[in-house]
Design an enzyme around this catalytic site. Structure first.
Site, short mmCIF file in Angstrom:
data_model
loop_
_atom_site.label_atom_id
_atom_site.label_comp_id
_atom_site.label_asym_id
_atom_site.label_seq_id
_atom_site.Cartn_x
_atom_site.Cartn_y
_atom_site.Cartn_z
CD GLU A 46 -1.29 -2.50 1.98
OE1 GLU A 46 -1.89 -3.61 1.84
OE2 GLU A 46 -0.35 -2.43 2.74
CE1 TYR B 299 7.63 0.85 -3.47
CE2 TYR B 299 5.67 2.46 -3.22
CZ TYR B 299 7.20 1.72 -2.71
OH TYR B 299 6.98 1.94 -0.87
#
Length: 162
Positions: A107, A119
């Site tokens: 998250e 990411y």
């Protein structure tokens, strides 16, 4: 400032916790407590790494095994070492330890564009949103996966995929 080539990774251990917590407090509005780090490091099924530059702790990451996937629980870089490839080195080393094709989830604050871009460079993609996930301000979290959550036995519908 460190030369990115001088950053190395190694297992994170309990003796690192004072430095880890100092980085944590400078990195997050709602930092983990020292006890949270102790619990994670004591568990089986954890990949916890330290990034070092010379004799200084430059950052850390903690991934925890949950069911059939790994969860990137926490990653941070000391302010003096940001934008020098420390987080990339930690993610690269963690993924190498897990092995190719291993599903990983995380998250991230919806507003953290730099982390989201990082990411994505490692193949993570947004598959959903966790509304009001962060207790300090109620900000949403993006739920990101590397790999297919279905390979980990997680039905995408259960994750609020968008």
């Amino acid at each position: 400032m460190a030369d990115p080539a001088s950053v190395s990774t190694r297992p994170l251990d309990m003796s690192d916790l004072a430095e880890v917590f100092a980085i944590e407090r400078r990195s997050f509005r709602a930092p983990w407590s020292p006890a949270m780090f102790q619990v994670e490091l004591a568990r089986d099924g954890v990949v916890a790494l330290a990034a070092e530059s010379g004799d200084r702790l430059a950052g850390y990451s903690i991934l925890s095994r949950q069911a059939d996937a790994w969860h990137l629980m926490n990653i941070a870089t000391a302010p003096a070492f940001r934008r020098l490839g420390v987080a990339s080195a930690l993610i690269t080393a963690s993924l190498a330890e897990l092995g190719p094709g291993t599903p990983v989830t995380l998250e991230v604050r919806a507003s953290n564009e730099a982390a989201i871009a990082l990411y994505r460079q490692f193949g993570f993609r947004k598959i959903g949103t966790r509304a009001a996930y962060y207790p300090d301000d109620g900000e949403d979290a993006l739920l990101m996966w590397k790999g297919d959550p279905r390979d980990a036995g997680v039905p995408v519908e259960a994750l609020g995929a968008v």
